[in-house]
Design a protein around this motif. Structure first.
Motif, PDB file in Angstrom:
ATOM      1  N   ASN A  83       9.628  -1.240  -4.761  1.00 50.96           N
ATOM      2  CA  ASN A  83       9.521  -0.808  -6.159  1.00 50.96           C
ATOM      3  C   ASN A  83      10.321   0.461  -6.438  1.00 50.96           C
ATOM      4  OD1 ASN A  83       7.862  -2.918  -7.058  1.00 50.96           O
ATOM      5  ND2 ASN A  83       6.036  -1.927  -6.261  1.00 50.96           N
ATOM      6  N   ILE A  84      10.813   0.551  -7.663  1.00 50.75           N
ATOM      7  CA  ILE A  84      11.633   1.682  -8.104  1.00 50.75           C
ATOM      8  C   ILE A  84      10.735   2.752  -8.728  1.00 50.75           C
ATOM      9  CG2 ILE A  84      13.602   2.371  -9.518  1.00 50.75           C
ATOM     10  CD1 ILE A  84      14.351   0.187  -7.597  1.00 50.75           C
ATOM     11  N   HIS A  85      10.868   3.981  -8.278  1.00 53.15           N
ATOM     12  CA  HIS A  85      10.075   5.066  -8.839  1.00 53.15           C
ATOM     13  C   HIS A  85      10.468   5.304 -10.297  1.00 53.15           C
ATOM     14  CE1 HIS A  85       8.352   9.107  -9.371  1.00 53.15           C
ATOM     15  NE2 HIS A  85       7.549   8.794  -8.359  1.00 53.15           N
ATOM     16  N   GLU A  86       9.489   5.661 -11.121  1.00 51.89           N
ATOM     17  CA  GLU A  86       9.752   5.865 -12.547  1.00 51.89           C
ATOM     18  C   GLU A  86      10.784   6.963 -12.798  1.00 51.89           C
ATOM     19  OE1 GLU A  86       8.723   3.996 -15.048  1.00 51.89           O
ATOM     20  OE2 GLU A  86       7.421   2.760 -13.788  1.00 51.89           O
ATOM     21  N   ASP A  87      10.872   7.952 -11.931  1.00 51.97           N
ATOM     22  CA  ASP A  87      11.843   9.028 -12.140  1.00 51.97           C
ATOM     23  C   ASP A  87      13.276   8.504 -12.089  1.00 51.97           C
ATOM     24  OD1 ASP A  87       9.563  10.528 -12.142  1.00 51.97           O
ATOM     25  OD2 ASP A  87      10.224  11.982 -10.652  1.00 51.97           O
ATOM     26  N   ILE A  88      13.493   7.425 -11.320  1.00 52.35           N
ATOM     27  CA  ILE A  88      14.817   6.795 -11.268  1.00 52.35           C
ATOM     28  C   ILE A  88      15.111   6.105 -12.596  1.00 52.35           C
ATOM     29  CG2 ILE A  88      16.223   5.042 -10.120  1.00 52.35           C
ATOM     30  CD1 ILE A  88      14.598   5.545  -7.568  1.00 52.35           C
ATOM     31  N   LYS A  89      14.116   5.393 -13.116  1.00 48.86           N
ATOM     32  CA  LYS A  89      14.301   4.689 -14.397  1.00 48.86           C
ATOM     33  C   LYS A  89      14.494   5.686 -15.539  1.00 48.86           C
ATOM     34  CE  LYS A  89      11.093   1.195 -12.703  1.00 48.86           C
ATOM     35  NZ  LYS A  89       9.762   0.569 -12.898  1.00 48.86           N
ATOM     36  N   GLY A 117      15.826   8.644 -15.187  1.00 53.47           N
ATOM     37  CA  GLY A 117      17.019   9.456 -14.980  1.00 53.47           C
ATOM     38  C   GLY A 117      16.736  10.929 -14.785  1.00 53.47           C
ATOM     39  N   LEU A 118      15.575  11.267 -14.219  1.00 54.45           N
ATOM     40  CA  LEU A 118      15.207  12.668 -14.005  1.00 54.45           C
ATOM     41  C   LEU A 118      15.939  13.237 -12.791  1.00 54.45           C
ATOM     42  CD1 LEU A 118      11.345  12.436 -14.604  1.00 54.45           C
ATOM     43  CD2 LEU A 118      13.157  12.997 -16.258  1.00 54.45           C
ATOM     44  N   PRO A 119      16.104  14.567 -12.731  1.00 60.89           N
ATOM     45  CA  PRO A 119      16.776  15.179 -11.575  1.00 60.89           C
ATOM     46  C   PRO A 119      16.121  14.822 -10.240  1.00 60.89           C
ATOM     47  CG  PRO A 119      16.536  16.768 -13.356  1.00 60.89           C
ATOM     48  CD  PRO A 119      15.754  15.560 -13.770  1.00 60.89           C
ATOM     49  N   SER A 120      14.814  14.577 -10.264  1.00 59.83           N
ATOM     50  CA  SER A 120      14.088  14.235  -9.028  1.00 59.83           C
ATOM     51  C   SER A 120      14.426  12.850  -8.510  1.00 59.83           C
ATOM     52  CB  SER A 120      12.580  14.330  -9.282  1.00 59.83           C
ATOM     53  OG  SER A 120      12.229  13.577 -10.438  1.00 59.83           O
ATOM     54  N   ARG A 121      15.194  12.062  -9.272  1.00 63.49           N
ATOM     55  CA  ARG A 121      15.476  10.686  -8.850  1.00 63.49           C
ATOM     56  C   ARG A 121      16.222  10.621  -7.526  1.00 63.49           C
ATOM     57  NH1 ARG A 121      20.072   8.878 -13.338  1.00 63.49           N
ATOM     58  NH2 ARG A 121      21.437  10.688 -13.098  1.00 63.49           N
ATOM     59  N   ASP A 122      17.038  11.633  -7.240  1.00 68.08           N
ATOM     60  CA  ASP A 122      17.883  11.561  -6.041  1.00 68.08           C
ATOM     61  C   ASP A 122      17.070  11.477  -4.753  1.00 68.08           C
ATOM     62  OD1 ASP A 122      20.319  11.520  -7.390  1.00 68.08           O
ATOM     63  OD2 ASP A 122      20.385  13.702  -7.525  1.00 68.08           O
ATOM     64  N   LYS A 123      15.946  12.186  -4.710  1.00 65.77           N
ATOM     65  CA  LYS A 123      15.141  12.124  -3.479  1.00 65.77           C
ATOM     66  C   LYS A 123      14.507  10.749  -3.311  1.00 65.77           C
ATOM     67  CE  LYS A 123      10.713  13.953  -5.239  1.00 65.77           C
ATOM     68  NZ  LYS A 123       9.686  15.006  -5.096  1.00 65.77           N
ATOM     69  N   ASP A 142       0.813  -1.219   0.000  1.00 72.03           N
ATOM     70  CA  ASP A 142       0.000   0.000   0.000  1.00 72.03           C
ATOM     71  C   ASP A 142       0.846   1.270   0.000  1.00 72.03           C
ATOM     72  OD1 ASP A 142       0.942  -0.578   2.567  1.00 72.03           O
ATOM     73  OD2 ASP A 142      -0.736   0.430   3.549  1.00 72.03           O
ATOM     74  N   VAL A 143       2.171   1.112   0.036  1.00 73.38           N
ATOM     75  CA  VAL A 143       3.056   2.280   0.016  1.00 73.38           C
ATOM     76  C   VAL A 143       3.474   2.540  -1.433  1.00 73.38           C
ATOM     77  CG1 VAL A 143       5.232   3.258   0.817  1.00 73.38           C
ATOM     78  CG2 VAL A 143       3.899   1.776   2.338  1.00 73.38           C
ATOM     79  N   PRO A 144       3.170   3.715  -1.988  1.00 74.30           N
ATOM     80  CA  PRO A 144       3.513   4.008  -3.388  1.00 74.30           C
ATOM     81  C   PRO A 144       5.012   3.909  -3.646  1.00 74.30           C
ATOM     82  CG  PRO A 144       1.958   5.630  -2.535  1.00 74.30           C
ATOM     83  CD  PRO A 144       2.415   4.823  -1.355  1.00 74.30           C
ATOM     84  N   ALA A 145       5.366   3.523  -4.865  1.00 69.88           N
ATOM     85  CA  ALA A 145       6.767   3.451  -5.266  1.00 69.88           C
ATOM     86  C   ALA A 145       7.445   4.792  -5.025  1.00 69.88           C
ATOM     87  CB  ALA A 145       6.874   3.069  -6.738  1.00 69.88           C
ATOM     88  N   GLY A 146       8.621   4.746  -4.440  1.00 68.23           N
ATOM     89  CA  GLY A 146       9.391   5.965  -4.196  1.00 68.23           C
ATOM     90  C   GLY A 146       9.286   6.493  -2.788  1.00 68.23           C
ATOM     91  N   GLU A 147       8.262   6.067  -2.057  1.00 72.23           N
ATOM     92  CA  GLU A 147       8.106   6.562  -0.689  1.00 72.23           C
ATOM     93  C   GLU A 147       8.882   5.692   0.295  1.00 72.23           C
ATOM     94  OE1 GLU A 147       4.188   7.344   0.683  1.00 72.23           O
ATOM     95  OE2 GLU A 147       3.638   8.553  -1.064  1.00 72.23           O
ATOM     96  N   GLU A 148       9.371   6.315   1.344  1.00 74.63           N
ATOM     97  CA  GLU A 148      10.053   5.587   2.412  1.00 74.63           C
ATOM     98  C   GLU A 148       9.042   4.747   3.192  1.00 74.63           C
ATOM     99  OE1 GLU A 148      12.413   6.680   6.587  1.00 74.63           O
ATOM    100  OE2 GLU A 148      12.053   8.242   5.074  1.00 74.63           O
ATOM    101  N   TRP A 149       9.398   3.501   3.469  1.00 76.01           N
ATOM    102  CA  TRP A 149       8.468   2.617   4.186  1.00 76.01           C
ATOM    103  C   TRP A 149       8.384   2.995   5.663  1.00 76.01           C
ATOM    104  CZ3 TRP A 149       9.065  -3.198   2.419  1.00 76.01           C
ATOM    105  CH2 TRP A 149       8.711  -3.298   1.064  1.00 76.01           C
TER     106      TRP A 149
END
Length: 358
Positions: free
Chosen positions: A68-74, A76-82, A35-42
């Motif tokens: 799960n890996i957030h799409e921004d990481i895949k 390569g967007l600047p927001s991937r770091d967070k 139930d935790v969206p991809a990219g959020e800290e558990w």
């Protein structure tokens, strides 16, 4: 070989922990916070809640599937770091409840893809089915509607909050090549592998399912050659593979037995399942029995045994048999049968080894 069983959590699974406890040789549950969206800290309280339920039935939580890996990481967007920072924190948190392996995938937009969740087999059971011609001609939104038509359970890889942005996601990936995806995966691994090493955790990538490009989206975890390249991106014992015989086996050119033998020391987690592949490119999931499909299940288990495999294994998907009403691919009965089939092969190999050494 340490046998584990995927469980989606209380209220989100037709299978209970008490039922899993009665399958011989199962020592842990494969879990995640779905139930935790991809990219959020558990959140730690939710992790501890899972642990308390597992503890009550004598199960460990050593295998997580998936963070799960957030799409921004895949992308390569600047927001991937967070999002990568959140991933690092989640690694540290699951380590506190004993996690040793984190399974993840790097598939753009979609996770696994099937055209029918309950396709009927000759024996009257049903199973997940992939019809190649239909996918070749299908609008991706039609597939989303089909998968979303199963509202009673979460469908990993098909999270509604992600798929509602499908059009913009396709637009974002329009100019992303396979080499871009490789570069973005390497960036991710270079950031998270040191954290995994520090917490005695192995990250284990799942192959693409099926192992070829879909809807024009790039896919890179598709073959023995590409798995070899993955392991070289960051040469660390914490950079590993979840070797899924069913995903890779959808392409008959893939030598799964050869992969087990080559990558044995970098496979902390094995998905062992069978598929029957047709000449037109369709495939359907079958029982684990080798004769029922195209995948050499006996050869695969033998390769693990001869390699001294001490990692985790699960039966992965099963058919829907005996009128069981369950999440597609994740009923109790056929996966339990699958476990007993795998144990039968393994125990026979153990017996032969003892007799030869006697």
């Amino acid at each position: 070989m340490k046998m584990v069983f995927r469980w989606y959590g209380e209220g989100n699974d037709t299978v209970t922990l008490q039922q899993i406890k009665q399958i011989p040789g199962v020592e842990g549950i494969v879990w995640a916070l779905h139930d935790v969206p991809a990219g959020e800290e558990w959140p730690m309280d939710k992790i501890l809640d899972y642990k308390s339920k597992a503890d009550a039935h004598g199960f460990h939580l050593e295998v997580v599937e998936s963070v799960n890996i957030h799409e921004d990481i895949k992308l390569g967007l600047p927001s991937r770091d967070k999002y990568i920072e959140n991933y690092k924190k989640t690694i540290e948190k699951v380590a506190k409840v004993g996690a040793k392996v984190i399974c993840y995938n790097f598939m753009p937009v979609f996770d696994w893809i099937r055209t029918d969740l309950f396709h009927r087999l000759e024996d009257g059971s049903t199973a997940l089915f992939y019809e190649k011609a239909k996918v070749d001609d299908m609008d991706p939104m039609e597939l989303v509607r089909k998968i979303s038509d199963n509202p009673d359970f979460t469908m990993p890889g098909w999270e509604p909050e992600r798929l509602k942005h499908l059009s913009s996601l396709f637009e974002a990936y329009k100019n992303v090549t396979e080499e871009d995806l490789w570069s973005n995966l390497q960036y991710f691994l270079e950031q998270v592998i040191p954290v995994a090493e520090a917490n005695d955790i192995k990250l284990a990538i799942h192959p693409d399912d099926p192992p070829w490009p879909i809807f024009g989206l790039p896919r890179i975890m598709t073959s023995q050659e590409n798995l070899r390249r993955l392991l070289k991106l960051v040469d660390s014992p914490s950079n590993g593979i979840t070797l899924c015989s069913g995903s890779l086996g959808a392409n008959p050119r893939n030598d799964i037995v050869g992969m087990v033998r080559e990558f044995a020391d970098r496979i902390p987690f094995a998905h062992i399942r069978n598929v029957r592949v047709y000449e037109n490119g369709d495939f359907i999931e079958t029982s684990h029995r080798a004769a029922d499909g195209t995948v050499d299940i006996c050869g695969i288990v033998q390769a693990y045994h001869e390699s001294g495999f001490q990692g985790y294994a699960r039966p992965d998907h099963g058919r829907h048999i005996w009128d069981e009403q369950c999440r597609a691919g994740y009923g109790l009965y056929d996966r339990a049968l699958g476990i007993m089939y795998l144990w039968g092969i393994w125990d026979s190999l153990e017996r032969n080894k003892q007799e030869v050494g006697a």
